[in-house]
Design a protein around this motif. Sequence first.
Motif, PDB file in Angstrom:
ATOM      1  N   LEU A  84       0.835  -1.207   0.000  1.00  0.00           N
ATOM      2  CA  LEU A  84       0.000   0.000   0.000  1.00  0.00           C
ATOM      3  C   LEU A  84       0.866   1.251   0.000  1.00  0.00           C
ATOM      4  O   LEU A  84       0.616   2.190  -0.751  1.00  0.00           O
ATOM      5  N   GLU A  85       1.910   1.235   0.858  1.00  0.00           N
ATOM      6  CA  GLU A  85       2.795   2.393   0.911  1.00  0.00           C
ATOM      7  C   GLU A  85       3.554   2.542  -0.401  1.00  0.00           C
ATOM      8  O   GLU A  85       3.692   3.644  -0.924  1.00  0.00           O
ATOM      9  N   MET A  86       4.040   1.437  -0.938  1.00  0.00           N
ATOM     10  CA  MET A  86       4.749   1.488  -2.213  1.00  0.00           C
ATOM     11  C   MET A  86       3.823   2.031  -3.302  1.00  0.00           C
ATOM     12  O   MET A  86       4.207   2.895  -4.091  1.00  0.00           O
ATOM     13  N   SER A  90       1.014   3.773  -3.094  1.00  0.00           N
ATOM     14  CA  SER A  90       0.582   5.159  -2.945  1.00  0.00           C
ATOM     15  C   SER A  90       1.748   6.118  -3.125  1.00  0.00           C
ATOM     16  O   SER A  90       1.565   7.307  -3.322  1.00  0.00           O
ATOM     17  N   LEU A  91       2.965   5.593  -3.110  1.00  0.00           N
ATOM     18  CA  LEU A  91       4.140   6.440  -3.292  1.00  0.00           C
ATOM     19  C   LEU A  91       4.645   6.421  -4.721  1.00  0.00           C
ATOM     20  O   LEU A  91       5.733   6.881  -4.994  1.00  0.00           O
ATOM     21  N   GLY A  92       3.878   5.840  -5.612  1.00  0.00           N
ATOM     22  CA  GLY A  92       4.252   5.988  -7.005  1.00  0.00           C
ATOM     23  C   GLY A  92       4.823   4.745  -7.648  1.00  0.00           C
ATOM     24  O   GLY A  92       5.132   4.766  -8.831  1.00  0.00           O
ATOM     25  N   ALA A  93       4.961   3.641  -6.921  1.00  0.00           N
ATOM     26  CA  ALA A  93       5.325   2.385  -7.581  1.00  0.00           C
ATOM     27  C   ALA A  93       4.043   1.888  -8.225  1.00  0.00           C
ATOM     28  O   ALA A  93       3.197   1.312  -7.573  1.00  0.00           O
ATOM     29  N   LYS A  94       3.875   2.142  -9.522  1.00  0.00           N
ATOM     30  CA  LYS A  94       2.552   2.047 -10.152  1.00  0.00           C
ATOM     31  C   LYS A  94       2.195   0.644 -10.603  1.00  0.00           C
ATOM     32  O   LYS A  94       1.475   0.462 -11.575  1.00  0.00           O
ATOM     33  N   ALA A 115      10.977   4.119  -2.039  1.00  0.00           N
ATOM     34  CA  ALA A 115      10.083   4.701  -3.031  1.00  0.00           C
ATOM     35  C   ALA A 115      10.348   6.193  -3.137  1.00  0.00           C
ATOM     36  O   ALA A 115      10.928   6.803  -2.237  1.00  0.00           O
ATOM     37  N   TYR A 116       9.963   6.768  -4.265  1.00  0.00           N
ATOM     38  CA  TYR A 116      10.148   8.215  -4.413  1.00  0.00           C
ATOM     39  C   TYR A 116       8.987   8.772  -5.210  1.00  0.00           C
ATOM     40  O   TYR A 116       8.300   8.067  -5.943  1.00  0.00           O
ATOM     41  N   LYS A 139       9.827  13.556  -2.683  1.00  0.00           N
ATOM     42  CA  LYS A 139       9.656  12.813  -1.437  1.00  0.00           C
ATOM     43  C   LYS A 139      10.317  11.447  -1.594  1.00  0.00           C
ATOM     44  O   LYS A 139      10.068  10.734  -2.561  1.00  0.00           O
ATOM     45  N   ILE A 140      11.182  11.100  -0.642  1.00  0.00           N
ATOM     46  CA  ILE A 140      11.860   9.805  -0.656  1.00  0.00           C
ATOM     47  C   ILE A 140      11.410   9.058   0.585  1.00  0.00           C
ATOM     48  O   ILE A 140      11.412   9.625   1.681  1.00  0.00           O
ATOM     49  N   SER A 141      11.018   7.783   0.403  1.00  0.00           N
ATOM     50  CA  SER A 141      10.504   7.023   1.545  1.00  0.00           C
ATOM     51  C   SER A 141      11.180   5.675   1.622  1.00  0.00           C
ATOM     52  O   SER A 141      11.473   5.059   0.604  1.00  0.00           O
TER      53      SER A 141
END
Lengths: 415, 415
Positions: free
Chosen positions: B206-208, B210-214, B265-266, B351-353
């Motif tokens: 979910l975090e990946m 929502s962070l742009g890993a599509k 993720a970014y 944003k880098i996570s």
Amino acid sequence: MARTVLKFGGTSVGDLDRIANVAEIVAARAAKGEKMAVIVSAMSGETNKLVALADGAAGKDLPRSLYDDEYDVVVASGEQVTAGLLALALRRRGLKARSWLGWQLRLKTDNSHGRARIMGFDDSSLPDSIDSGEIAVVAGFQGVTDDFRVTTLGRGGSDTSAVAVAAALGAQVCDIYTDVDGVYTTDPRIVPKARRIDKISYEEMLEMASLGAKVLQTRSVELAMNHGVPVRVLSSFVKPGEESPGTLVCSEEEIVEKQVVSGVAYSRDEAKVTLYGVPDKPGSSAKIFSALARAGVNVDMIVQASSREASKANLVFTCTDRDSPFARETLEGLQAEVGYDRIEVIRDVSKISIIGVGMKSHTGVAEKMFTALSEKSINIDVIATSEIKISVLIAAPYTELAVRALHTAFGLDAD
Amino acid sequence: MARTVLKFGGTSVGDLDRIANVAEIVAARAAKGEKMAVIVSAMSGETNKLVALADGAAGKDLPRSLYDDEYDVVVASGEQVTAGLLALALRRRGLKARSWLGWQLRLKTDNSHGRARIMGFDDSSLPDSIDSGEIAVVAGFQGVTDDFRVTTLGRGGSDTSAVAVAAALGAQVCDIYTDVDGVYTTDPRIVPKARRIDKISYEEMLEMASLGAKVLQTRSVELAMNHGVPVRVLSSFVKPGEESPGTLVCSEEEIVEKQVVSGVAYSRDEAKVTLYGVPDKPGSSAKIFSALARAGVNVDMIVQASSREASKANLVFTCTDRDSPFARETLEGLQAEVGYDRIEVIRDVSKISIIGVGMKSHTGVAEKMFTALSEKSINIDVIATSEIKISVLIAAPYTELAVRALHTAFGLDAD
């Protein structure tokens, strides 16, 4: 509260500009207070593209029974797109509108996928929606079976959708907008003096349609006749203020000035099959024509002429040129059983027909037709007649000459 | 009787050759006795084409409330076409198959056209059909409302369709076939040493996502988590025999070897908004963020830092770069009422996570992250944390450098 049905074919909705034009036509009529259902076809070219995809996915060897239902799913999407787009184009002009798909209308058909026949409407909220002032934009060409599968009505099926919706709504008129401004006395490409017909009876239109005047799908005319729906053929390719009244297809009683001959039709997709020396005994014809029916060959004219040999006859019939190889194959397989001498298939023939409800009460029409043709030295191969039609088969190269001669002979030329 | 669900995205069904390839994959699995539902997207490019048509028909000024329902009618046709085509391609290979559209499945959604949420299935004959050995080819992305209008689930919605069907069928697994062979520890275009993750928990995914890993639509992961459906991400672009095991998205309990950090993720689509000198009194923040919510601005990180002036504070938040002009406009309109000194919008930030369920039980993760960044002289603007994620905002030009440094620091590089 006058309900009307409008239908726009593929070229009339061929791109966003054409769809905008349709929206303007509909808006102008809405401004007059008409309560409308608007039936649309797929954008021109889309259906062919979708058919090519379905054919490509299925390959060449899939039997029709495993093809037609999914073909319908693929192909019906074309009308769905147009329906949504026209609804949006109408809303853009401040009108209330929504799209209706075949299954939303509950436009029930039989299970004959690819060429389904309409069985009727289940209860839907379409009439209420229209009466409330919302324009119903209906995806033509499509229906739904009892077990909720998508069906399509065959090429030109949107005409039939339109008439069915008109019948269900008790509409005053079903206006078929197309790229020509009406039904003509004959093909204007062959006869520049062809005239637009103001009114034509259902019966005449049926003969015209089935003979290749491709303005309306034959089944739509049958349906209109059965339900007494007046159908008008109009052009969507005219500027506002330049509209033509089109052609009204209606019951014979509503046509005061009946023409003896209303039009001249022709069909080049013909073949003539002759079986020489068929034994003249009971059951031969039955064997032959039931075998052809099983092979899917659509037999049109049939003539049996006695041979010089006493116990044998020659049997002549016509079918479409496309079917003629199947006819030959079927009959060759039957030669031993039936015992005929030989088969001949001539593919280079045309059928020319004159059509008119006035024939019923006029004599001498056939003579006039044959005389006009003989004056041009055109030989007649086969003759077939009905109450309102006389058809002859001639050599294909004489097609245009024959059509022009008959158009003049029956006083159809424009001034 | 093992039921499984497969889903193929737009590039996997992009043309007839790709559809044939999908049919081969499905056929190979059917040969092993799997009972399958196969969810398909529109052929790649089709949805964009349909959206352009709908936009063109509607024009620029039509409000969304008059647009979205007919947009859905137009756009849903894309998946309908693919479903019919794949059913035909499967039948061509001798398999039993049929297409299912959203309304035939009775896949009920709410009325939020264009981004509808699935409410559940009404009773349909899908399970019986599958158990009888017929492969169900389901048009993804589409549903139907209670009043029988067509809805779509938003971009990537076919993933959600697939998980919903898997949940309804109690499927053993939902295999999402796409153009990559799994979920990676980070974007391989930035870090060539990125590794495919074998197993990842729903929460991490979910975090990946929502962070742009599509790779997967966020809502499909939520739905899978809520219903405990194992989801596997696989490539449809491999030759038989060269299949990769992909990435399994499953519950945390099923992952024995938990990584402290599973992925980096970014997101470049970020903007940082600072309100300087916000009066430090109750209600200021409420006013600001409720105004932003009304304007549709999706606020992400929020930090409030005290100013040197005693009675005022500086308020920092992030939103998408796309939303930032609306944020500025909204807040400028609020300046008099709230009484802040000035607004600053910096759009060139990323944003880098780092994400990992192992963080819950490990200390020192944040320190390690900040150290790795400071060793590369990367300045941290804003920090936000959750139980399984730490995000930092940095200047955009440092994006790749930061991602690589963190990927190495947390031991994610492939050998």
